[in-house]
Design an enzyme around this catalytic site. Structure first.
Site, PDB file in Angstrom:
ATOM      1  N   LYS A 137       0.889  -1.320   0.041  1.00 30.23           N
ATOM      2  CA  LYS A 137       0.130  -0.028   0.113  1.00 30.23           C
ATOM      3  C   LYS A 137       1.042   1.172   0.286  1.00 30.23           C
ATOM      4  O   LYS A 137       0.802   2.202  -0.798  1.00 30.23           O
ATOM      5  CB  LYS A 137      -0.842   0.097   1.308  1.00 30.23           C
ATOM      6  CG  LYS A 137      -1.589   1.208   1.497  1.00 30.23           C
ATOM      7  CD  LYS A 137      -2.372   1.369   3.067  1.00 30.23           C
ATOM      8  CE  LYS A 137      -1.461   1.391   4.175  1.00 30.23           C
ATOM      9  NZ  LYS A 137      -1.259   2.847   4.607  1.00 30.23           N
ATOM     10  N   ASN A 138       2.033   1.087   0.852  1.00 34.59           N
ATOM     11  CA  ASN A 138       2.622   2.282   0.944  1.00 34.59           C
ATOM     12  C   ASN A 138       3.622   2.772  -0.084  1.00 34.59           C
ATOM     13  O   ASN A 138       4.315   3.901  -0.219  1.00 34.59           O
ATOM     14  CB  ASN A 138       3.259   2.351   2.461  1.00 34.59           C
ATOM     15  CG  ASN A 138       2.454   2.757   3.539  1.00 34.59           C
ATOM     16  OD1 ASN A 138       1.440   2.965   3.353  1.00 34.59           O
ATOM     17  ND2 ASN A 138       2.795   2.422   4.565  1.00 34.59           N
ATOM     18  N   ARG A 164      -4.389  10.812   4.628  1.00 32.01           N
ATOM     19  CA  ARG A 164      -3.160  11.612   4.893  1.00 32.01           C
ATOM     20  C   ARG A 164      -2.204  11.512   3.852  1.00 32.01           C
ATOM     21  O   ARG A 164      -1.521  12.536   3.539  1.00 32.01           O
ATOM     22  CB  ARG A 164      -2.455  10.928   6.266  1.00 32.01           C
ATOM     23  CG  ARG A 164      -1.486  11.957   6.974  1.00 32.01           C
ATOM     24  CD  ARG A 164      -0.979  11.371   7.961  1.00 32.01           C
ATOM     25  NE  ARG A 164       0.431  11.770   7.974  1.00 32.01           N
ATOM     26  CZ  ARG A 164       1.045  12.825   8.150  1.00 32.01           C
ATOM     27  NH1 ARG A 164       0.281  13.769   8.825  1.00 32.01           N
ATOM     28  NH2 ARG A 164       2.283  13.264   7.994  1.00 32.01           N
ATOM     29  N   ARG A 203       1.538  13.865  14.014  1.00 33.01           N
ATOM     30  CA  ARG A 203       2.309  14.235  12.554  1.00 33.01           C
ATOM     31  C   ARG A 203       1.578  15.154  11.931  1.00 33.01           C
ATOM     32  O   ARG A 203       0.443  15.543  11.647  1.00 33.01           O
ATOM     33  CB  ARG A 203       1.868  12.782  11.792  1.00 33.01           C
ATOM     34  CG  ARG A 203       2.694  11.755  12.012  1.00 33.01           C
ATOM     35  CD  ARG A 203       2.581  10.924  10.838  1.00 33.01           C
ATOM     36  NE  ARG A 203       1.287  10.181  10.690  1.00 33.01           N
ATOM     37  CZ  ARG A 203       1.018   9.134  10.028  1.00 33.01           C
ATOM     38  NH1 ARG A 203       1.734   8.904   9.080  1.00 33.01           N
ATOM     39  NH2 ARG A 203      -0.183   8.731  10.049  1.00 33.01           N
ATOM     40  N   ARG A 259      -8.523  -0.351   5.219  1.00 30.77           N
ATOM     41  CA  ARG A 259      -7.551   0.614   4.655  1.00 30.77           C
ATOM     42  C   ARG A 259      -6.374   0.274   4.028  1.00 30.77           C
ATOM     43  O   ARG A 259      -5.721   0.609   3.187  1.00 30.77           O
ATOM     44  CB  ARG A 259      -7.224   1.779   5.904  1.00 30.77           C
ATOM     45  CG  ARG A 259      -8.286   2.921   6.080  1.00 30.77           C
ATOM     46  CD  ARG A 259      -7.817   3.950   6.971  1.00 30.77           C
ATOM     47  NE  ARG A 259      -6.321   4.120   6.603  1.00 30.77           N
ATOM     48  CZ  ARG A 259      -5.499   4.186   7.432  1.00 30.77           C
ATOM     49  NH1 ARG A 259      -5.488   4.374   8.814  1.00 30.77           N
ATOM     50  NH2 ARG A 259      -4.113   4.650   7.104  1.00 30.77           N
TER      51      ARG A 259
END
Ligand code: EPU
Length: 424
Positions: free
Chosen positions: A23-24, A94, A123, A405
């Site tokens: 995902k990232n 985000r 953050r 997610r």
């Protein structure tokens, strides 16, 4: 009422599970497609909520997205209208901040909604904005929106030092610099595998990037980047999550497509503490055989890559509750990421939160099912799912959507391993 997981724990967990794309890595690579008007084909894209939201923001800006089956997309961004960045969807995610760097190369000025609030710490987007300011950008902060502008003729410096090893700030800057036709040295760059994957994609588009995966990265950009085709790297956090799940439930699990070399310290820590694991690097397979011995971890030290990832901190906490003695969990990155450990106490674990960054977990504890566990964040949610699979009895976990997610079809894939889990 929010979606819930109902899990009957204590079932035998066994079988094969496939690790999906990261995902990232997918999120910044989707953002990077705006660097060109040519089509980009991305495969092994995980079908998870965060990725869907990222694609939907791009679609609202005018990106044309063609899906091929479940895991491939072709994206072409010819005519973009960045007004869509002022919408509420930007606030939900985000990672929408990742559009900032690449869009600045195309438009010179970008105004957008502040990206999503964060439940796991304070953050801010400060590291991103400081970096863009250091590159010569003018930053204006409003109440709901902020903007960054690079006036015509801005000449960015040839070296930039980030404020901290921020993952998405590194990615934003790398994307921005890929369109600047000279070499810029980026210092204090984060080095996570998803950053390395983004660097590969940017290189295929025409940039020259050296040192990705270290804290010093040299980026030689080109004015016109071209379309590219790329397969997203397997998700080391998903692989790590399944590994901790298999060990916690004392399962015999074969984890396929596991990026073993990205989990060096995770594997070393587990094996040193008696985890029964077989590794087959050539075939990217990790196999577990019945859990972890009753030794204590003593300390789990979370650090940026290649340290033990913060995204596995909560799941390590669940495993620590299964091993003997006290384990100190040191989480230097986030100051609000012990929520899952607090929830774990409702299931019978003994946890002492010493301060926002340190917790002690005492084990072994017999976990019991509880109706009323709240999931606060994606990774903490995955850890609580593991705890519920270990526990005797039924656990009801609220806010199941958080887990979706980042983990594709988690219910179907865990059921295939023998888990008794449903979403209602
Ligand atoms: N931090 C430090 N010192 C550092 C680096 C970071 O204190 O040297 C702190 C930051 O201040 C912040 C936290 O650590 O509070 C995370 O910082 P970072 O900016 O690296 O996080 P991010 O880029 O916003 C990405 C991932 C997160 C992951 C973090 C850390 C994406 C889209 N998000 O966030 O993933 O936890 O890096 O590895 O890549 C998730 O997937 O569930 C997730 C939250």
């Amino acid at each position: 009422m929010s979606a819930r997981f109902i899990i009957k724990g204590g079932k035998k967990i066994a079988g094969t599970i496939d690790v999906r794309g990261s995902k990232n890595a997918a999120l910044p690579i989707i953002a990077a497609t705006v660097l060109t008007e040519e089509p980009c084909r991305i495969s092994n894209v995980p079908r998870v909520l965060d990725v869907e939201r990222m694609l939907s923001i791009l679609e609202r800006m005018g990106g044309v997205i063609k899906r091929e089956g479940n895991h491939a997309v072709t994206i072409q961004n010819k005519n973009l209208d960045i007004e869509a960045l002022k919408s509420d969807t930007v606030k939900q995610l985000r990672a929408s901040i990742l559009f900032l760097g690449p869009l600045l190369t195309r438009f010179g000025k970008v105004t957008m909604r502040y990206p999503g609030g964060c439940k796991i710490g304070a953050r801010s987007i400060d590291t991103h904005l400081t970096a863009l300011r250091d590159l010569g950008g003018h930053v204006r902060l409003g109440r709901k929106y902020f903007s960054v502008e690079f006036p015509e003729g801005t000449s960015p410096p040839s070296a930039l030092t980030l404020k901290e090893f921020s993952v998405t700030a590194t990615e934003n800057v790398m994307m921005f610099l890929s369109s600047i036709p000279r070499t810029t040295c980026l210092k204090i760059a984060a080095s996570e595998p998803h950053i390395q994957d983004l660097a590969k994609f940017l290189s295929k588009m025409g940039a020259r990037i050296r040192g990705a995966g270290t804290s010093n990265v040299a980026i030689k950009g080109v004015r016109t980047l071209s379309g590219a085709s790329h397969r997203i790297v397997s998700d080391y956090i998903e692989a790590g999550t399944f590994l901790l799940l298999a060990l916690g439930t004392r399962g015999n699990v074969r984890i396929k497509n596991a990026p073993i070399s990205q989990l060096d310290l995770v594997l070393k820590t587990l094996i040193a503490n008696g985890a029964r694991i077989n590794l087959n690097e050539r075939e990217s397979v990790i196999e577990t055989r019945g859990g972890i011995e009753d030794r204590d971890f003593t300390k789990i030290q979370i650090l940026p890559y290649p340290g033990i990832p913060t995204d596995l901190q909560s799941a390590f906490g669940v495993l620590a509750a299964q091993t003997k003695g006290a384990t100190l969990i040191h989480e230097p990155l986030y100051e609000n990421r012990f929520h899952a450990l607090k929830e774990l106490t409702k299931m019978g674990a003994r946890v002492k939160i010493l301060d926002p960054h340190r917790a002690l977990v005492y084990g072994p504890s017999k976990l019991k099912g509880v109706n009323g566990i709240t999931i606060q964040d994606l990774r903490g949610g995955a850890a609580l799912v593991i705890a519920a699979l270990i526990a005797r009895g039924t656990t009801i976990l609220y806010n199941a959507k958080e887990v979706e997610r980042g983990y594709e079809d988690i219910v179907g894939r865990l059921r295939a391993l023998g888990a008794d889990i449903e979403k209602v």
